[in-house]
Every structure is written in structure tokens, then in C-alpha cells.
Design an enzyme around this catalytic site. Structure first.
Site, mmCIF file in Angstrom:
data_model
loop_
_atom_site.group_PDB
_atom_site.id
_atom_site.type_symbol
_atom_site.label_atom_id
_atom_site.label_comp_id
_atom_site.label_asym_id
_atom_site.label_seq_id
_atom_site.Cartn_x
_atom_site.Cartn_y
_atom_site.Cartn_z
ATOM 1 N N ARG A 100 -5.239 3.929 -0.613
ATOM 2 C CA ARG A 100 -4.200 3.064 -1.202
ATOM 3 C C ARG A 100 -4.773 1.691 -1.493
ATOM 4 O O ARG A 100 -5.367 1.055 -0.624
ATOM 5 C CB ARG A 100 -3.023 2.949 -0.229
ATOM 6 C CG ARG A 100 -1.972 1.885 -0.576
ATOM 7 C CD ARG A 100 -0.888 1.880 0.486
ATOM 8 N NE ARG A 100 0.108 0.845 0.283
ATOM 9 C CZ ARG A 100 0.294 -0.198 1.101
ATOM 10 N NH1 ARG A 100 -0.486 -0.341 2.170
ATOM 11 N NH2 ARG A 100 1.246 -1.082 0.861
ATOM 12 N N ARG A 157 10.416 -13.119 -0.977
ATOM 13 C CA ARG A 157 9.721 -13.734 0.149
ATOM 14 C C ARG A 157 10.096 -15.209 0.260
ATOM 15 O O ARG A 157 10.570 -15.819 -0.719
ATOM 16 C CB ARG A 157 8.193 -13.616 -0.024
ATOM 17 C CG ARG A 157 7.678 -12.191 -0.018
ATOM 18 C CD ARG A 157 6.158 -12.148 -0.108
ATOM 19 N NE ARG A 157 5.653 -10.785 -0.145
ATOM 20 C CZ ARG A 157 5.418 -10.030 0.923
ATOM 21 N NH1 ARG A 157 5.642 -10.533 2.130
ATOM 22 N NH2 ARG A 157 4.961 -8.803 0.804
ATOM 23 N N LYS A 179 8.936 4.694 -3.819
ATOM 24 C CA LYS A 179 9.065 4.236 -2.438
ATOM 25 C C LYS A 179 10.554 4.045 -2.110
ATOM 26 O O LYS A 179 11.249 3.292 -2.797
ATOM 27 C CB LYS A 179 8.285 2.940 -2.236
ATOM 28 C CG LYS A 179 6.780 3.113 -2.391
ATOM 29 C CD LYS A 179 6.041 1.796 -2.401
ATOM 30 C CE LYS A 179 6.090 1.087 -1.059
ATOM 31 N NZ LYS A 179 5.235 -0.143 -1.074
ATOM 32 N N THR A 190 4.262 3.232 7.368
ATOM 33 C CA THR A 190 4.658 2.007 8.057
ATOM 34 C C THR A 190 4.562 2.109 9.580
ATOM 35 O O THR A 190 5.259 2.910 10.204
ATOM 36 C CB THR A 190 6.083 1.529 7.684
ATOM 37 O OG1 THR A 190 6.287 1.636 6.282
ATOM 38 C CG2 THR A 190 6.261 0.074 8.110
#
Length: 472
Positions: free
Chosen positions: A43, A84, A220, A278
């Protein structure tokens, strides 16, 4: 590549391993050891790094895979509209009950966040989660370009930490301008597929697929709305990722295990690969061994029937990247090698295509006969995927002349990809199949195998024949 004798595992691991590259894998020797330890898919995280750096990483992976005579897929994980905090310098310490103000990044008078649309979407009374849920706010009132919040769970808030609105339907496009630039770059580079972050609808996936063409897209699953739209998303995506970080923040950590099982089940029913990701071995970022809970987490994902398990910071920035991959491989081997091992059984719908009917017949053959493996001639990978969804007890060897299909097969459960030149007659296919399997140590004289292939039909992906064959 044509003419190569490709390595296969002595004991073929069915669940695949995905590793994320980063500073911890910048050394060529570390990368070589990572692939040797059992990595099937790499990845590239486009949330970090530069195009130049990703191009170098891609070239290094493909060169090392070729040197080790392995097929290793490389995919680009697009950032998506991740919200963020802005630059907070040394950070802020916030206590429960404090009043804080959120503003668009670049504005004065509060904590900047990197999205302006959310100031319209978020309503009074809705929660705000920050830094993977370690801090929590509640919106108490709104002003123009301001969200005034009460701190529910305090702590130190640092720069560039994630911000989630778990109860809010956000009017965000999953594909940002940066994602478009990264996608075009990745296509030119030759990435094997992409992962799209924060998918909410099937249309999000289709927007990227219009750019990518035949290059695969992994959706995702990170937001509750994606669970509502799961059937539509699975119908257009080439696979999904159980992205448990943001999913846990937005849906609640306690709901993640059941959601994981549902996502794996629904993907298998549609013959789509699924990556579980994760914090799988999170403690190995610093420690040379995982916790017992982490080992159980990986093992349960394998038992759930995931196609692949993924390492993120463990290999990208951790102190023990090689040990993390080796530990992941050991856990998978232990679970799959157990005499009681069986992934969750599923009831599949009746076949509606030749390919599905051949896959069903092949699975029936290995159930009732002593068959060593199933060899599949496939120019699209469809037949191998249809077989993989059953999680057969023997390996599925995918034979194809298309290098992009070989790479993508590296993600499929229980599939061993092998290069085979395009052939036109059944006799050539059988002979070439036998030779390749013997050369790669996958069979011995006298072994029974099942071979699926297609001929005398128009177009690729039209498997119509199943042959039982004795190696001799």
C-alpha cells in the site's frame, strides 16, 4: 514475467498480507526482507509523501518482487475528504466543560479545520470527535463560519489530527482535486488498483472508476452512511476495505466487530475481495511482540473469512516492520493450519452464468474427490474470484497472460497467480498447465487436479469447461 519460474510458498497461505510503505521501509534491504517475509500486496498511502517518492517506492517493489520471483500488487490509497485540524503549533490542552470554537482553516478566532462545507451541514447538539475519538465535543450553537462547542472528553489536541462528525450527513465529494491528481499519476505509474477513502454512495466509486477505466477500485467503508448504501457500493466497487479507524469513531468502537463480520460476509457473497485494516498489530509499532488481544483480532479476521489483513503504521513507521509481517504470517499459518480451521460457511445463490456454474462444479469435485488443486485459465480473473468466494480447501492457481490480472490475483483469498502465455486449444492448455504446476512444485506425478478453461467462445471471461486431470 514470461519465462520466469515463479516461487510459491511450501505451505500456501490463503489469507493475504498487505503492508504499508513509509520511512521504516525506505531501505532496500528492509523492503526485500518484507517481501520475503510474506507480503502479497503493498500500500502506498497518498496522505503522505510525494509523487516522486511514491514512484520510487513502486519501482523498488516491482524490481524486488521480480528478483524474488513473486507477484506483488501495489495500490494507491487516496486521501479522500479527510477533515483535520490546522496548525496548532505545540497543541492545546482542553478540559471537560471548556468552550471551544471551530473555524475554517485560515480564519481567526478558533481552532481551524480543513473543510468549510461542514459548517453548514453540522447541527446544534451533534457530536464532534477528534484524534480518532480521544477527544469529543458537542456543538452548542452556530454562527457564520463558526461552531461553538462544549468539550465532553478533554485532552491534548495537536496539529493535523482527524475530525469526525459521526451524526452528520456531510455534503462531501469522496474524490477531491488532490485525489484526481493522484489517480492520474497512479495510472501513469501503473498501479494495480486504488483505494478510495470516505465512500458514501455508489456514485462516489463510479466517479473514480470513470478516471481509472479497467484499473480496480477498492471502496473504504468508514462512514455509517456507507453501511446504509453497502449493496449499491458493492455492486460497483471491485472490493472493499474494512477501515476500522474512522468507522469506529463514527459508528462506535463496540459496533465494529459485528460490522466487520457483515462486510466480509457481503463481500464474499458477491465474489469481491475484502481487506481488514487498522491497528491489527498496533503495539508492534514500538514493541517486538504483539498483545494477546491483537493476535486474537488478526485470528478472528482470518476466521471471519477476510481476503487480506493489513499493516499500516506497523510497517510504515514502526520500529519492527519485518517482525510485524512475520508475526502476521505466523498467526495466519497457525489458524489456517489448525485441524478445526474453517472460515464462516455461507449459502450462495444458484449459478446464473457459465463461469459460476463451472466454479460450483469445481468446488463439488474437490469436496468429493482427492483433488490437489484447481487450475483456472482466466484473462479477467473472474473465474478465480468465483472460486475463491467458496474458500475451497485446496489452492486455486490462476493462469493468465495478463500481468495486471496476475497482480490483482495477489489479493484474492487462496489464489496463487502464475503467468501462462495465451493458448488456443484445450490440449495446449492442459499440457502447459501441467508443465507450469510441476515446474513450480505445486503438484507431483499422479496428483489429481481440476482444470477450468474456456474455448470456442467469443471474448474473455467466458469459462465453459471443467476437466479432471491426472498429472503424468
Amino acid at each position: 514475467m514470461p519465462g520466469q519460474h515463479w516461487k510459491t510458498e511450501g505451505k500456501m497461505r490463503k489469507t493475504k498480507i498487505v503492508a504499508t510503505l513509509g520511512p521504516a521501509t525506505a531501505d532496500d534491504d528492509i523492503l526485500a526482507r518484507l517481501i520475503a517475509a510474506g507480503v502479497d500486496v503493498v500500500r502506498l498511502n497518498f496522505s503522505h509523501g510525494t509523487h516522486e517518492g511514491h514512484a520510487q517506492s513502486f519501482a523498488r517493489v516491482k524490481a524486488e518482487a521480480l528478483r524474488q520471483k513473486k507477484h506483488v500488487a501495489v495500490f494507491g490509497d487516496l486521501c479522500g475528504p479527510k477533515i483535520r485540524t490546522g496548525d496548532l503549533k505545540d497543541g492545546l490542552f482542553l478540559s471537560s466543560g471548556d468552550e471551544v470554537v471551530l473555524v475554517p482553516e485560515g480564519h481567526s478566532g478558533g481552532i481551524g479545520i480543513t473543510n468549510e462545507e461542514c459548517f453548514t451541514d453540522v447541527q446544534v447538539g451533534e457530536p464532534v470527535m477528534l484524534d480518532d475519538g480521544y477527544l469529543a465535543f458537542e456543538v452548542t450553537r452556530k454562527e457564520r463560519d463558526k461552531l461553538i462547542c462544549r468539550v465532553v472528553t478533554g485532552g491534548r489536541l495537536k496539529s493535523h489530527k482527524g475530525v469526525n462528525f459521526p451524526s452528520t450527513t456531510l455534503s462531501l465529494c469522496a474524490l477531491t482535486e488532490k485525489d484526481r491528481e493522484d489517480a492520474y499519476f497512479g495510472l501513469d505509474l501503473g498501479l494495480d488498483f486504488f483505494a478510495l477513502s470516505f465512500v458514501q454512495t455508489p456514485e462516489d466509486v463510479m466517479e473514480l472508476k470513470q478516471i481509472c477505466g479497467r484499473t480496480g477500485v477498492i471502496a473504504k467503508i468508514e462512514r455509517p452512511v456507507a453501511l446504509t448504501n453497502l449493496e449499491g457500493i458493492l455492486s460497483v466497487a471491485d472490493g472493499i476495505m474494512v477501515a476500522r479507524g474512522d468507522l469506529g469513531v463514527e459508528r462506535g468502537f463496540e459496533h465494529v466487530p459485528a460490522i466487520q463480520k457483515r462486510l466480509i460476509r457481503e463481500s464474499r457473497l458477491r465474489a469481491k475481495p475484502v481487506i481488514t485494516a487498522t491497528q491489527m498489530l498496533e503495539s508492534m509499532i514500538q514493541n517486538p511482540t504483539p498483545t494477546r488481544a491483537e493476535v486474537s483480532d488478526v485470528a478472528n479476521a482470518v476466521l471471519d473469512g477476510t481476503s487480506a489483513v493489513m499493516l499500516s503504521a506497523e510497517t510504515a513507521a514502526g520500529q519492527h516492520p519485518i517482525e510485524a509481517v512475520k508475526m502476521m504470517a505466523r498467526i495466519i499459518d497457525a489458524v489456517e493450519g489448525d485441524s478445526y480451521f474453517e472460515t464462516v460457511p455461507l449459502q450462495f445463490q444458484a449459478a446464473t452464468t457459465f463461469t459460476q456454474a463451472i466454479a460450483n462444479a469445481a468446488v463439488s469435485a474437490i469436496t468429493n474427490l482427492d483433488v490437489r488443486l484447481i487450475a483456472v485459465f482466466s484473462q479477467t480473473g473472474e473465474t478465480a474470484r468465483e472460486l475463491a468466494k467458496f474458500h475451497p480447501r485446496v489452492p486455486v492457481v490462476a493462469l493468465t497472460s495478463r500481468l495486471e490480472v496476475l497482480a490483482c490475483m495477489s489479493l484474492e483469498w487462496g489464489v496463487v497467480p502464475l503467468y501462462c502465455p495465451a493458448l488456443s486449444t484445450p490440449a495446449e492448455m492442459v499440457q502447459s498447465c501441467q508443465s507450469l504446476l510441476l515446474e513450480n512444485g505445486l503438484v507431483r506425478s499422479g496428483d489429481r487436479i481440476a482444470i477450468s478453461m474456456g474455448f470456442e467462445v467469443d471474448g474473455a471471461g467466458r469459462t465453459n469447461t471443467l476437466k479432471l486431470h491426472v498429472i503424468g
